[in-house]
Design a protein around this motif. Structure first.
Motif, mmCIF file in Angstrom:
data_model
loop_
_atom_site.group_PDB
_atom_site.id
_atom_site.type_symbol
_atom_site.label_atom_id
_atom_site.label_comp_id
_atom_site.label_asym_id
_atom_site.label_seq_id
_atom_site.Cartn_x
_atom_site.Cartn_y
_atom_site.Cartn_z
ATOM 1 N N PRO A 1 42.948 43.020 49.664
ATOM 2 C CA PRO A 1 42.179 43.353 49.080
ATOM 3 C C PRO A 1 40.350 42.778 49.565
ATOM 4 O O PRO A 1 39.909 41.826 50.293
ATOM 5 C CB PRO A 1 42.032 41.746 48.250
ATOM 6 C CG PRO A 1 42.368 41.030 49.298
ATOM 7 C CD PRO A 1 44.063 42.298 49.954
ATOM 8 N N HIS A 2 39.926 43.911 51.063
ATOM 9 C CA HIS A 2 39.050 43.335 52.122
ATOM 10 C C HIS A 2 39.182 42.415 52.951
ATOM 11 O O HIS A 2 38.560 41.547 52.733
ATOM 12 C CB HIS A 2 37.652 43.647 51.141
ATOM 13 C CG HIS A 2 36.620 44.725 52.001
ATOM 14 N ND1 HIS A 2 35.250 44.905 51.810
ATOM 15 C CD2 HIS A 2 36.637 44.041 53.956
ATOM 16 C CE1 HIS A 2 34.679 45.319 53.099
ATOM 17 N NE2 HIS A 2 35.730 44.810 53.865
ATOM 18 N N GLU B 1 34.226 48.143 44.919
ATOM 19 C CA GLU B 1 34.994 46.035 44.705
ATOM 20 C C GLU B 1 34.561 45.120 43.955
ATOM 21 O O GLU B 1 32.881 45.398 43.973
ATOM 22 C CB GLU B 1 35.240 45.924 46.033
ATOM 23 C CG GLU B 1 35.694 47.156 46.744
ATOM 24 C CD GLU B 1 35.769 46.543 48.230
ATOM 25 O OE1 GLU B 1 35.360 45.208 49.046
ATOM 26 O OE2 GLU B 1 36.135 47.379 49.518
ATOM 27 N N PRO B 2 35.562 44.829 43.129
ATOM 28 C CA PRO B 2 36.870 44.066 43.311
ATOM 29 C C PRO B 2 37.635 45.254 42.528
ATOM 30 O O PRO B 2 38.803 44.694 42.676
ATOM 31 C CB PRO B 2 36.904 42.640 43.319
ATOM 32 C CG PRO B 2 35.508 42.640 42.125
ATOM 33 C CD PRO B 2 34.376 43.451 42.575
ATOM 34 N N ARG B 3 36.735 46.110 41.580
ATOM 35 C CA ARG B 3 38.013 47.035 41.109
ATOM 36 C C ARG B 3 38.253 48.279 41.355
ATOM 37 O O ARG B 3 38.480 48.752 42.362
ATOM 38 C CB ARG B 3 36.492 47.603 39.817
ATOM 39 C CG ARG B 3 35.972 46.559 39.033
ATOM 40 C CD ARG B 3 35.128 46.818 38.232
ATOM 41 N NE ARG B 3 34.089 47.332 38.707
ATOM 42 C CZ ARG B 3 33.126 45.859 39.007
ATOM 43 N NH1 ARG B 3 32.955 44.950 38.536
ATOM 44 N NH2 ARG B 3 32.079 46.528 39.693
ATOM 45 N N VAL B 4 39.738 48.405 41.202
ATOM 46 C CA VAL B 4 40.652 48.890 42.011
ATOM 47 C C VAL B 4 41.280 49.983 40.987
ATOM 48 O O VAL B 4 41.603 49.395 40.027
ATOM 49 C CB VAL B 4 41.811 48.381 42.777
ATOM 50 C CG1 VAL B 4 42.820 49.398 43.606
ATOM 51 C CG2 VAL B 4 41.462 47.522 43.824
ATOM 52 N N GLY C 1 35.012 51.941 51.152
ATOM 53 C CA GLY C 1 35.648 52.623 50.261
ATOM 54 C C GLY C 1 34.546 54.075 49.812
ATOM 55 O O GLY C 1 35.292 55.102 49.732
ATOM 56 N N VAL D 1 39.908 48.992 51.828
ATOM 57 C CA VAL D 1 38.562 49.036 50.735
ATOM 58 C C VAL D 1 38.948 49.726 50.060
ATOM 59 O O VAL D 1 39.302 50.733 50.001
ATOM 60 C CB VAL D 1 37.356 49.613 52.131
ATOM 61 C CG1 VAL D 1 37.727 48.002 53.294
ATOM 62 C CG2 VAL D 1 38.105 50.032 52.870
ATOM 63 N N PHE D 2 37.785 49.790 49.107
ATOM 64 C CA PHE D 2 37.826 50.576 48.437
ATOM 65 C C PHE D 2 35.555 50.736 47.606
ATOM 66 O O PHE D 2 35.660 50.093 47.630
ATOM 67 C CB PHE D 2 38.103 49.444 46.803
ATOM 68 C CG PHE D 2 39.684 49.834 46.218
ATOM 69 C CD1 PHE D 2 40.830 50.421 47.042
ATOM 70 C CD2 PHE D 2 40.361 48.001 47.660
ATOM 71 C CE1 PHE D 2 42.046 50.435 47.237
ATOM 72 C CE2 PHE D 2 40.799 47.522 48.136
ATOM 73 C CZ PHE D 2 42.533 48.710 47.767
#
Length: 316
Positions: free
Chosen positions: A276-277, A259-262, A231, A255-256
């Motif tokens: 979610p990855h 993660e795991p906050r989007v 991310g 990916v962000f």
């Protein structure tokens, strides 16, 4: 005495028996609290660590593990492992180069197909008892750009070129003389020349926000971005702005940055497909990943060269 491995990952639990069958004692610590407790309680016995790129291993943790001799990172990224500290302490670092390349490449193409062809929206409309037909772009014959032509990037290129008759351009730190694909000297040049921009490069400071507002502008209003790498490579706010304003057509994200906050804006946009990855999480890929860890540990403790070493800086 068996070798003691501190396991910081949770995604390979179903395959940890492969390590236990080799006689390793495993200490599982998948949360920050259990990680700190395990290091404090068992630090004097641990001589190997199994982690992944975003979890890493820091200098103070290495210092608390006096017997630590090898760090095995699953996956291709190792951005949060303090390589300088490892070098200073004479610790070998390995990574999972190529072990999950096929799974990640499959997922990258699935995200691309989903977002370009509008699969989630079509599925949702039928579930609402609607019958909405929207003309979506085709993939065949289009131009794909790939940032990073390692094992994963090469696997994506193969699928795109041979499965969808796409032309392939790429950018990496150095051109690959034996590659049949066209090299672009910068990410900006690459984005301006393609319809689909795939990110398959490692994370870390060298690639932080490599894809920024200028790159997204260059990709253009009919271009699509797919990220199955890290991310941190994409400036999230710039991506949200580009998607909202129609400066790019859509994005597929596995990916962000945090993660795991989007970010909530990504969840409300109709031109984004997210997972979610999980790109590298097929059973085949996870088994191959753990087998590579087993092979690296076996080689290391037998005094032989490891299979997939991470190059380390000179000791400071």
């Amino acid at each position: 005495m068996p070798h003691v491995v501190l396991v910081l990952v949770e995604s390979v639990n179903d395959y940890l028996h492969m390590l236990e069958n080799q006689g390793y004692e495993l200490i599982l610590a998948p949360t920050p609290a259990s990680r700190a407790e395990a290091i404090a309680r068992h630090g004097a016995r641990i001589d190997a660590v199994l982690t992944r790129g975003p979890l890493g291993l820091q200098a103070d943790e290495m210092a608390a593990l006096p017997l630590l001799r090898i760090i095995c990172v699953i996956g291709a990224g190792f951005e949060q492992v303090d390589l300088q500290a490892a070098s200073n302490q004479g610790i070998t670092v390995t990574f999972g180069a190529g072990a999950n390349a096929s799974s990640v490449a499959d997922h990258a193409m699935a995200l691309l197909l989903s977002v370009v062809r509008g699969i989630p929206q079509a599925d949702a409309s039928i579930r609402r008892n609607e019958w909405v037909k929207v003309r979506q772009p085709s993939l065949s014959g289009k131009r794909m750009g790939i940032i990073g032509l390692g094992a994963i990037g090469a696997a994506i290129a193969k699928r795109a070129a041979h499965g969808f008759d796409m032309s392939i351009r790429y950018h990496s730190r150095q051109p690959h003389p034996d590659s049949p694909y066209t090299y672009c000297a910068s990410v900006l040049e690459l984005a301006a020349a393609v319809d689909f921009l795939m990110i398959a490069t490692p994370g870390g400071s060298a690639t932080h926000h490599l894809v920024n507002a200028r790159v997204l502008d260059a990709l253009g209003s009919e271009g699509y971005l797919i990220n199955i790498a890290r991310g941190s490579v994409v400036d999230t706010q710039a991506l949200i702005s580009a998607l909202t304003a129609g400066k790019i057509a859509g994005a597929g994200l596995d990916v962000f940055e945090d993660e795991p906050r989007v970010p909530d804006p990504l969840k409300t946009l109709g031109n984004v497909v997210m997972t979610p990855h999980v790109a590298g999480q097929s059973p085949d890929a996870v088994e191959a990943t753990v087998q590579l860890v087993v092979d690296n540990l076996r080689a290391f403790f037998a005094g032989k060269p490891v299979l997939t070493p991470v190059p380390l800086p000179h000791p400071a």
